[in-house]
Design a protein around this motif. Structure first.
Motif, mmCIF file in Angstrom:
data_model
loop_
_atom_site.group_PDB
_atom_site.id
_atom_site.type_symbol
_atom_site.label_atom_id
_atom_site.label_comp_id
_atom_site.label_asym_id
_atom_site.label_seq_id
_atom_site.Cartn_x
_atom_site.Cartn_y
_atom_site.Cartn_z
ATOM 1 N N VAL A 171 -6.754 0.936 -1.601
ATOM 2 C CA VAL A 171 -5.463 1.769 -2.286
ATOM 3 C C VAL A 171 -6.969 2.549 -3.429
ATOM 4 O O VAL A 171 -6.946 3.614 -3.657
ATOM 5 C CB VAL A 171 -4.715 1.717 -3.127
ATOM 6 C CG1 VAL A 171 -4.018 2.296 -4.379
ATOM 7 C CG2 VAL A 171 -3.521 1.178 -2.451
ATOM 8 N N GLU A 221 6.684 -1.319 -5.425
ATOM 9 C CA GLU A 221 5.538 -0.900 -4.226
ATOM 10 C C GLU A 221 5.047 0.247 -4.209
ATOM 11 O O GLU A 221 3.916 0.714 -4.895
ATOM 12 C CB GLU A 221 5.042 -1.390 -3.229
ATOM 13 C CG GLU A 221 4.179 -1.981 -2.320
ATOM 14 C CD GLU A 221 3.211 -2.430 -1.478
ATOM 15 O OE1 GLU A 221 2.509 -2.304 -0.724
ATOM 16 O OE2 GLU A 221 4.375 -3.326 -0.712
ATOM 17 N N ARG A 224 2.027 2.010 -6.340
ATOM 18 C CA ARG A 224 1.209 2.268 -6.208
ATOM 19 C C ARG A 224 0.278 3.608 -7.049
ATOM 20 O O ARG A 224 -1.090 4.173 -7.565
ATOM 21 C CB ARG A 224 0.915 2.509 -4.658
ATOM 22 C CG ARG A 224 0.612 0.872 -3.510
ATOM 23 C CD ARG A 224 0.965 1.297 -2.343
ATOM 24 N NE ARG A 224 0.591 0.280 -1.177
ATOM 25 C CZ ARG A 224 -0.026 -0.018 -0.292
ATOM 26 N NH1 ARG A 224 -1.133 0.722 -0.636
ATOM 27 N NH2 ARG A 224 0.294 -1.277 -0.404
ATOM 28 N N ARG A 225 1.519 3.869 -6.941
ATOM 29 C CA ARG A 225 1.625 5.853 -7.637
ATOM 30 C C ARG A 225 0.891 5.639 -8.978
ATOM 31 O O ARG A 225 -0.207 6.495 -9.566
ATOM 32 C CB ARG A 225 2.069 6.478 -7.495
ATOM 33 C CG ARG A 225 3.141 6.817 -6.203
ATOM 34 C CD ARG A 225 4.343 8.052 -6.427
ATOM 35 N NE ARG A 225 4.955 8.621 -5.763
ATOM 36 C CZ ARG A 225 5.961 8.356 -4.671
ATOM 37 N NH1 ARG A 225 7.114 7.974 -6.098
ATOM 38 N NH2 ARG A 225 6.649 8.242 -3.672
ATOM 39 N N GLU A 269 -4.982 -4.542 1.713
ATOM 40 C CA GLU A 269 -4.069 -3.517 1.503
ATOM 41 C C GLU A 269 -4.486 -2.715 -0.222
ATOM 42 O O GLU A 269 -4.713 -1.717 0.651
ATOM 43 C CB GLU A 269 -2.594 -3.883 1.699
ATOM 44 C CG GLU A 269 -2.782 -4.075 2.692
ATOM 45 C CD GLU A 269 -0.998 -4.697 2.904
ATOM 46 O OE1 GLU A 269 -0.042 -4.005 2.473
ATOM 47 O OE2 GLU A 269 -0.169 -4.845 3.945
ATOM 48 N N TRP A 270 -3.861 -3.142 -0.808
ATOM 49 C CA TRP A 270 -4.679 -2.808 -2.570
ATOM 50 C C TRP A 270 -5.943 -2.338 -2.605
ATOM 51 O O TRP A 270 -6.229 -1.657 -3.497
ATOM 52 C CB TRP A 270 -3.726 -4.190 -3.365
ATOM 53 C CG TRP A 270 -2.455 -3.919 -3.347
ATOM 54 C CD1 TRP A 270 -1.903 -3.957 -2.451
ATOM 55 C CD2 TRP A 270 -1.505 -2.735 -4.437
ATOM 56 N NE1 TRP A 270 -0.401 -4.076 -3.016
ATOM 57 C CE2 TRP A 270 -0.133 -2.976 -3.918
ATOM 58 C CE3 TRP A 270 -2.005 -2.364 -5.243
ATOM 59 C CZ2 TRP A 270 0.387 -2.059 -4.714
ATOM 60 C CZ3 TRP A 270 -1.138 -1.469 -5.769
ATOM 61 C CH2 TRP A 270 0.596 -1.662 -6.023
#
Length: 148
Positions: free
Chosen positions: A84, A49, A53-54, A80-81
């Protein structure tokens, strides 16, 4: 992408990849690490994860279109995503694949375990994934319902 195991997410995501999207996938990352059985351990899930995300942030900053080939089984995970992407002004579309339980379970059982997304997943776990899946609704943001 959004749907339980066996709903067709990876098939659709690969088509999008062929059309120029960059596909990010928990399954692909796990497969490349030599993992062949699901579910992932908590540690492996967390490591993957963080890496995804990076990569997502880097790709968005670079102006790339990205498809997240994840189950997004819970509303909380989808949120949550989305968070981001919020700092980049990106409002993601959720592509939901509403596939019935019998079809999903049949597809999981028929997997050949030859490539990413083709993991060994026992019937009880696949059924649990389906039964706990939270269907997205429009108040979460743009939802595209795609029958496959």
């Amino acid at each position: 992408m959004c749907g339980p195991a066996g709903s067709g997410k990876s098939t659709v995501a690969r088509r999008m990849e062929a059309d120029g999207f960059v596909r990010l996938s928990f399954d692909q990352e796990a497969w490349e690490r030599g993992i062949r059985h699901m579910p992932l351990t908590d540690d492996a899930n967390r490591e993957i994860e963080i890496q995804l995300r990076r990569r997502l942030v880097d790709l968005v900053e670079g102006g790339h279109e990205v498809v997240l080939d994840f189950s997004f089984w819970s509303r909380a995970m989808r949120e949550e995503w989305r968070q981001v992407l919020e700092p980049f002004g990106v409002v993601p579309e959720t592509i939901y694949l509403p596939t019935d339980r019998a079809t999903c379970l049949r597809r999981v059982e028929a997997r050949g375990r030859t490539h990413d997304g083709d993991f060994d997943l026992d019937a009880a776990t696949a059924a649990t994934y389906f039964d706990h899946f939270e269907t997205p609704d429009p108040d979460e943001g743009p939802v595209i319902v795609l029958e496959v």
